[in-house]
Motif scaffolding. Structure first.
Motif, PDB file in Angstrom:
ATOM      1  N   SER A  22       0.451  -7.577  20.804  1.00  0.00           N
ATOM      2  CA  SER A  22      -0.189  -7.029  21.998  1.00  0.00           C
ATOM      3  C   SER A  22       0.464  -5.717  22.418  1.00  0.00           C
ATOM      4  O   SER A  22      -0.219  -4.770  22.818  1.00  0.00           O
ATOM      5  CB  SER A  22      -0.125  -8.033  23.155  1.00  0.00           C
ATOM      6  OG  SER A  22      -0.917  -9.163  22.869  1.00  0.00           O
ATOM      7  N   GLN A  23       1.792  -5.661  22.312  1.00  0.00           N
ATOM      8  CA  GLN A  23       2.491  -4.425  22.660  1.00  0.00           C
ATOM      9  C   GLN A  23       2.087  -3.290  21.713  1.00  0.00           C
ATOM     10  O   GLN A  23       1.835  -2.165  22.154  1.00  0.00           O
ATOM     11  CB  GLN A  23       4.006  -4.637  22.592  1.00  0.00           C
ATOM     12  CG  GLN A  23       4.795  -3.406  22.994  1.00  0.00           C
ATOM     13  CD  GLN A  23       6.289  -3.575  22.802  1.00  0.00           C
ATOM     14  OE1 GLN A  23       6.747  -3.913  21.712  1.00  0.00           O
ATOM     15  NE2 GLN A  23       7.041  -3.347  23.866  1.00  0.00           N
ATOM     16  N   ILE A  24       1.980  -3.594  20.418  1.00  0.00           N
ATOM     17  CA  ILE A  24       1.557  -2.588  19.438  1.00  0.00           C
ATOM     18  C   ILE A  24       0.131  -2.131  19.745  1.00  0.00           C
ATOM     19  O   ILE A  24      -0.170  -0.932  19.731  1.00  0.00           O
ATOM     20  CB  ILE A  24       1.648  -3.158  17.996  1.00  0.00           C
ATOM     21  CG1 ILE A  24       3.079  -3.587  17.661  1.00  0.00           C
ATOM     22  CG2 ILE A  24       1.111  -2.162  16.986  1.00  0.00           C
ATOM     23  CD1 ILE A  24       4.124  -2.510  17.761  1.00  0.00           C
ATOM     24  N   TYR A  25      -0.749  -3.080  20.057  1.00  0.00           N
ATOM     25  CA  TYR A  25      -2.140  -2.751  20.387  1.00  0.00           C
ATOM     26  C   TYR A  25      -2.205  -1.844  21.619  1.00  0.00           C
ATOM     27  O   TYR A  25      -2.985  -0.890  21.662  1.00  0.00           O
ATOM     28  CB  TYR A  25      -2.935  -4.040  20.614  1.00  0.00           C
ATOM     29  CG  TYR A  25      -4.364  -3.812  21.020  1.00  0.00           C
ATOM     30  CD1 TYR A  25      -5.301  -3.350  20.105  1.00  0.00           C
ATOM     31  CD2 TYR A  25      -4.788  -4.065  22.325  1.00  0.00           C
ATOM     32  CE1 TYR A  25      -6.620  -3.135  20.476  1.00  0.00           C
ATOM     33  CE2 TYR A  25      -6.089  -3.850  22.702  1.00  0.00           C
ATOM     34  CZ  TYR A  25      -7.008  -3.383  21.782  1.00  0.00           C
ATOM     35  OH  TYR A  25      -8.309  -3.162  22.157  1.00  0.00           O
ATOM     36  N   GLU A  26      -1.396  -2.139  22.625  1.00  0.00           N
ATOM     37  CA  GLU A  26      -1.369  -1.311  23.838  1.00  0.00           C
ATOM     38  C   GLU A  26      -0.933   0.115  23.513  1.00  0.00           C
ATOM     39  O   GLU A  26      -1.461   1.077  24.082  1.00  0.00           O
ATOM     40  CB  GLU A  26      -0.423  -1.920  24.883  1.00  0.00           C
ATOM     41  CG  GLU A  26      -0.898  -3.248  25.463  1.00  0.00           C
ATOM     42  CD  GLU A  26      -2.179  -3.116  26.277  1.00  0.00           C
ATOM     43  OE1 GLU A  26      -2.320  -2.116  27.014  1.00  0.00           O
ATOM     44  OE2 GLU A  26      -3.047  -3.990  26.157  1.00  0.00           O
ATOM     45  N   LEU A  27       0.027   0.264  22.624  1.00  0.00           N
ATOM     46  CA  LEU A  27       0.495   1.598  22.256  1.00  0.00           C
ATOM     47  C   LEU A  27      -0.553   2.364  21.451  1.00  0.00           C
ATOM     48  O   LEU A  27      -0.716   3.577  21.623  1.00  0.00           O
ATOM     49  CB  LEU A  27       1.804   1.499  21.461  1.00  0.00           C
ATOM     50  CG  LEU A  27       3.037   1.088  22.271  1.00  0.00           C
ATOM     51  CD1 LEU A  27       4.211   0.800  21.344  1.00  0.00           C
ATOM     52  CD2 LEU A  27       3.409   2.165  23.281  1.00  0.00           C
ATOM     53  N   ILE A  28      -1.281   1.681  20.577  1.00  0.00           N
ATOM     54  CA  ILE A  28      -2.364   2.325  19.826  1.00  0.00           C
ATOM     55  C   ILE A  28      -3.452   2.786  20.797  1.00  0.00           C
ATOM     56  O   ILE A  28      -4.010   3.875  20.662  1.00  0.00           O
ATOM     57  CB  ILE A  28      -2.937   1.374  18.756  1.00  0.00           C
ATOM     58  CG1 ILE A  28      -1.889   1.121  17.662  1.00  0.00           C
ATOM     59  CG2 ILE A  28      -4.221   1.927  18.145  1.00  0.00           C
ATOM     60  CD1 ILE A  28      -2.257   0.032  16.664  1.00  0.00           C
ATOM     61  N   ASN A  29      -3.764   1.932  21.773  1.00  0.00           N
ATOM     62  CA  ASN A  29      -4.656   2.280  22.883  1.00  0.00           C
ATOM     63  C   ASN A  29      -6.027   2.779  22.433  1.00  0.00           C
ATOM     64  O   ASN A  29      -6.473   3.858  22.833  1.00  0.00           O
ATOM     65  CB  ASN A  29      -3.974   3.309  23.804  1.00  0.00           C
ATOM     66  CG  ASN A  29      -4.701   3.446  25.132  1.00  0.00           C
ATOM     67  OD1 ASN A  29      -5.439   2.560  25.544  1.00  0.00           O
ATOM     68  ND2 ASN A  29      -4.491   4.572  25.792  1.00  0.00           N
ATOM     69  N   ILE A  30      -6.698   1.988  21.598  1.00  0.00           N
ATOM     70  CA  ILE A  30      -8.085   2.265  21.223  1.00  0.00           C
ATOM     71  C   ILE A  30      -8.924   1.124  21.778  1.00  0.00           C
ATOM     72  O   ILE A  30      -9.018   0.060  21.169  1.00  0.00           O
ATOM     73  CB  ILE A  30      -8.266   2.385  19.694  1.00  0.00           C
ATOM     74  CG1 ILE A  30      -7.441   3.551  19.146  1.00  0.00           C
ATOM     75  CG2 ILE A  30      -9.742   2.572  19.347  1.00  0.00           C
ATOM     76  CD1 ILE A  30      -7.507   3.712  17.635  1.00  0.00           C
ATOM     77  N   ARG A  31      -9.514   1.327  22.939  1.00  0.00           N
ATOM     78  CA  ARG A  31     -10.248   0.261  23.628  1.00  0.00           C
ATOM     79  C   ARG A  31     -11.647   0.030  23.064  1.00  0.00           C
ATOM     80  O   ARG A  31     -12.216  -1.040  23.231  1.00  0.00           O
ATOM     81  CB  ARG A  31     -10.360   0.577  25.121  1.00  0.00           C
ATOM     82  CG  ARG A  31      -9.020   0.796  25.803  1.00  0.00           C
ATOM     83  CD  ARG A  31      -8.232  -0.484  25.846  1.00  0.00           C
ATOM     84  NE  ARG A  31      -6.965  -0.271  26.520  1.00  0.00           N
ATOM     85  CZ  ARG A  31      -5.860  -0.911  26.241  1.00  0.00           C
ATOM     86  NH1 ARG A  31      -5.854  -1.801  25.286  1.00  0.00           N
ATOM     87  NH2 ARG A  31      -4.759  -0.682  26.902  1.00  0.00           N
TER      88      ARG A  31
END
Length: 197
Positions: free
Chosen positions: A66-75
């Motif tokens: 989840s932290q990695i996904y938040e950093l990628i930040n492609i909603r």
């Protein structure tokens, strides 16, 4: 999960297998950090493994993803569904295991994927990650790849950017591939790792 071309499927399977055996700084089975639970020596000089329930280990892996996904930040992109699984550690396959969580972000433009990959690279150090490898990998396609180790938890992440390039040609299914891998945990007494996945 979206379908992969045969050429890319071989690479993807290689990533999953390679990720499962990563022994990067601070995260290998013989070097697992002690953060919570009962610490027990795994027989390697100067090392201890943390006793952790398999479901709790999966929760930790999900939190890292989840932290990695938040950093990628492609909603606007789609994300593959499978959650973390476990793999036993060679040192003691009856008692030691690690979590492995491969996933990807896809169904967005290549420019969005490139921007997300760059956000991740820039954001990781500020979130307690040390980038230990960055640049084109050794595949024929010279895919841009980064590997980072958490400085606070026994996790590593390997990320690849699959987009069109002079070496890869036209990428039919552009995506960012992520593989989160933990160091080894010790299963609680009486736990049967053969019944886990």
């Amino acid at each position: 999960m979206i379908p992969l071309s045969r050429r890319r499927l071989r690479v993807w399977l290689g990533i999953v297998v390679a990720g499962a055996v990563l022994s990067l700084t601070g995260t290998g089975c013989s070097n697992t950090m002690d953060h919570s639970g009962d610490s027990v020596s795994d027989g390697t000089a100067g090392s201890k493994t943390t006793t952790l329930d398999v479901d709790r280990a999966r929760e930790k892996a999900k939190a890292v993803s989840s932290q990695i996904y938040e950093l990628i930040n492609i909603r606007t992109g789609k994300v593959t569904e499978p959650g973390p699984s476990i793999a036993t550690c060679d040192q003691d396959p009856e008692h030691l295991y690690k979590t492995v969580h491969p996933w990807s972000v896809y169904d967005v433009s290549e420019s969005e994927l490139k921007a997300g990959f760059e956000r991740l690279k820039k954001g990781l150090p500020g979130k307690g990650w040390k980038i230990v490898q960055y640049g084109p990998n050794k595949s024929k396609d010279k895919t841009l790849e980064l590997t980072a180790d958490s400085e606070t938890e026994p996790f590593s992440v390997n990320v690849e950017l699959w987009v069109s390039s002079p070496t890869a040609g036209h990428e039919k299914d552009p995506k960012i591939l992520v593989n989160v891998v933990s160091g080894c945990w010790r299963a609680p007494k009486g736990a049967d790792l053969n019944t886990q996945y």
